[in-house]
Scaffold this active site. Structure first.
Site, PDB file in Angstrom:
ATOM      1  N   ASP A   1       0.771  -1.189  -0.109  1.00 24.14           N
ATOM      2  CA  ASP A   1       0.138  -0.033   0.054  1.00 24.14           C
ATOM      3  C   ASP A   1       0.935   1.189   0.063  1.00 24.14           C
ATOM      4  OD1 ASP A   1      -2.466   1.436   0.118  1.00 24.14           O
ATOM      5  OD2 ASP A   1      -2.107   1.674   2.108  1.00 24.14           O
TER       6      ASP A   1
ATOM      7  N   GLU B   1       0.558   5.788   0.540  1.00 28.33           N
ATOM      8  CA  GLU B   1       0.072   7.158   0.793  1.00 28.33           C
ATOM      9  C   GLU B   1       0.518   8.167  -0.163  1.00 28.33           C
ATOM     10  OE1 GLU B   1      -2.752   7.275   2.064  1.00 28.33           O
ATOM     11  OE2 GLU B   1      -2.861   5.167   2.804  1.00 28.33           O
TER      12      GLU B   1
ATOM     13  N   GLU C   1      -6.032  18.686   1.513  1.00 28.77           N
ATOM     14  CA  GLU C   1      -7.347  17.769   1.451  1.00 28.77           C
ATOM     15  C   GLU C   1      -6.497  16.448   1.411  1.00 28.77           C
ATOM     16  OE1 GLU C   1      -6.137  19.456  -2.603  1.00 28.77           O
ATOM     17  OE2 GLU C   1      -6.554  20.357  -0.511  1.00 28.77           O
TER      18      GLU C   1
ATOM     19  N   HIS D   1      -4.764  11.100   5.115  1.00 26.70           N
ATOM     20  CA  HIS D   1      -3.886  10.213   5.606  1.00 26.70           C
ATOM     21  C   HIS D   1      -3.426  10.833   6.919  1.00 26.70           C
ATOM     22  CE1 HIS D   1      -1.256  12.871   3.445  1.00 26.70           C
ATOM     23  NE2 HIS D   1      -1.365  12.335   2.294  1.00 26.70           N
TER      24      HIS D   1
ATOM     25  N   HIS E   1      -6.166   7.010   6.696  1.00 24.27           N
ATOM     26  CA  HIS E   1      -5.398   6.104   5.943  1.00 24.27           C
ATOM     27  C   HIS E   1      -4.276   5.979   6.424  1.00 24.27           C
ATOM     28  CE1 HIS E   1      -8.383   5.392   2.473  1.00 24.27           C
ATOM     29  NE2 HIS E   1      -8.772   6.256   3.228  1.00 24.27           N
TER      30      HIS E   1
ATOM     31  N   ASP F   1      -3.107  -0.362   6.782  1.00 21.50           N
ATOM     32  CA  ASP F   1      -3.995  -1.077   5.690  1.00 21.50           C
ATOM     33  C   ASP F   1      -3.297  -2.191   5.160  1.00 21.50           C
ATOM     34  OD1 ASP F   1      -5.380   1.228   6.004  1.00 21.50           O
ATOM     35  OD2 ASP F   1      -5.018   2.343   4.048  1.00 21.50           O
TER      36      ASP F   1
END
Length: 232
Positions: A7, A9, A52, A57, A150, A155
């Site tokens: 994963d 970010e 945003e 995260h 997140h 995750d």
């Protein structure tokens, strides 16, 4: 069977517009189960993180100040990934960002043939239903109560459990096999397991009916010959 749950970010949604990776996490699976081997790095994206993105995260510019750049971690990441298949939820998103980062470093992007998209697998299994990671955790009984934002490593760990469920890894037969294997590992060399025979007994009328059926319906039946004939 070695596989990797992965994963990322990022600072935004589009690497072609200059968005960058800020976190990379990967968890090793062998035969669908985590081994404990983990890769996790925060990365300086060399650009500002929009508000945003921070709301999603939680990472700010200050959190990533002084962290290594992607070029500093790429060799270690490639080594950890090896040649194993790579599982990610909405995998084209993560692969798209990694492609951009790899090219920026002058490294050949990952082979898309290694990509396994758990979102696509979930849509096949649950067509027309919500298939986000949170939705799958709720549906499959995976505890995601700690997921307030997140986070790549969290995750990955949640997706490892979800992927195991999607692949049927917790079926009762698998659990029984695991229990038997565990018991076998605890036996000393030469040790035997005590067991009690449990023969299936039939009544006299049942035995007579069975013999009559064999004589009438089965030619040259083995059940009417020794050692079976006359057996209880």
């Amino acid at each position: 069977m070695r596989q990797i749950i992965l994963d990322t970010e990022t600072t935004g949604l589009d690497p072609l517009q200059g968005d960058r990776v800020i976190e990379v996490a990967a968890v090793e699976l062998v035969n669908l189960l985590p081994t404990g081997a983990v890769f996790h790095r925060l990365v300086d994206p060399q650009r500002d993180i929009p508000a945003e993105a921070t709301r999603i995260h939680g990472f700010t510019n200050g959190d990533l100040a002084g962290k290594p750049r992607f070029a500093d971690i790429i060799a270690e990441l490639v080594s950890f990934l090896g040649d194993a298949p790579i599982i990610a939820h909405n995998a084209p998103f993560d692969f798209g960002f990694l492609d951009a980062e790899f090219r920026r470093c002058g490294v050949q992007p990952l082979d898309r043939g290694r990509m396994i998209d758990s979102l696509a697998l979930a849509k096949q299994r649950y067509p027309g239903m919500p298939n986000s990671l949170d939705a799958l955790c709720r549906r499959l009984g995976v505890d995601n109560s700690m997921r307030s934002s997140h986070n790549a490593i969290l995750d990955c760990r949640l997706l490892a459990e979800v992927y195991l469920e999607l692949m049927g890894g917790k079926q009762p037969g698998f659990e029984l096999a695991a229990a038997l294997a565990s018991r076998a590992e605890t036996l000393a060399v030469g040790e035997t397991v005590a067991w009690t025979p449990r023969p299936i007994l039939v009544s006299e009328p049942q035995a007579t009916d069975h013999a009559t059926f064999l004589q009438a319906k089965v030619k040259d039946s083995l059940w009417l010959k020794p050692p079976f004939a006359g057996a209880p």
